[in-house]
Design a protein around this motif. Structure first.
Motif: not given
Length: 108
Positions: A5-12, A14-17, A20-24
Motif C-alpha cells: 500500500i505504501c509503494h502504491v501511494f508513493f508511486t502515485f 511520484i507520477i503526480l509530481g 506537475d513538473i511536465f505541465i509547468f
C-alpha cells in the motif's frame, strides 16, 4: 501488505509530481511573453470579507490550471475594506508578486 500500500501511494505521488513538473515546463515554454497581451481581472472588495483569501487563491489556481499559457493580472480594488481584509490582501500580494495588485478606489 502495508509495504505494498505504501509503494502504491508513493508511486502515485511520484507520477503526480512528474506530471506537475511536465505541465509547468510546457507552460513556461509556450507561454506568450508578449507584454501587450495581458488579461486583467478586477476584484472589488468592500467591508469585511471573511473568505477573501479563499476567493483570491481559487481564482489564481483556476487561471493557472485551466489557462497555463495566459499572461494575467488580478487587481484587488479597495472599496472601503476593513483592516483585517486589507492585511490578508496585502500578504497575498506579497505571495503572488507580479500577478496580484492591490489599489485604492479614489471614489471613497
Amino acid at each position: 501488505m502495508y509495504h505494498i500500500i505504501c509503494h502504491v501511494f508513493f508511486t502515485f505521488f511520484i507520477i503526480l509530481g512528474i506530471c506537475d513538473i511536465f505541465i509547468f515546463l510546457i507552460s513556461k515554454i509556450f507561454k506568450d511573453s508578449d507584454p501587450k497581451k495581458v488579461y486583467t481581472f478586477f476584484i472589488p472588495v468592500k467591508g469585511h470579507t471573511e473568505n477573501i483569501e479563499f476567493i483570491i487563491r481559487s481564482i489564481m489556481f483556476r487561471l493557472r490550471f485551466m489557462h497555463p499559457f495566459l499572461n494575467f493580472k488580478i487587481i484587488i480594488i479597495d472599496c472601503g475594506m476593513d483592516g483585517e481584509t486589507r492585511f490578508v490582501c496585502h500578504n497575498l500580494c506579497k505571495i503572488y508578486q507580479g500577478s496580484l495588485i492591490m489599489v485604492k478606489n479614489e471614489d471613497n
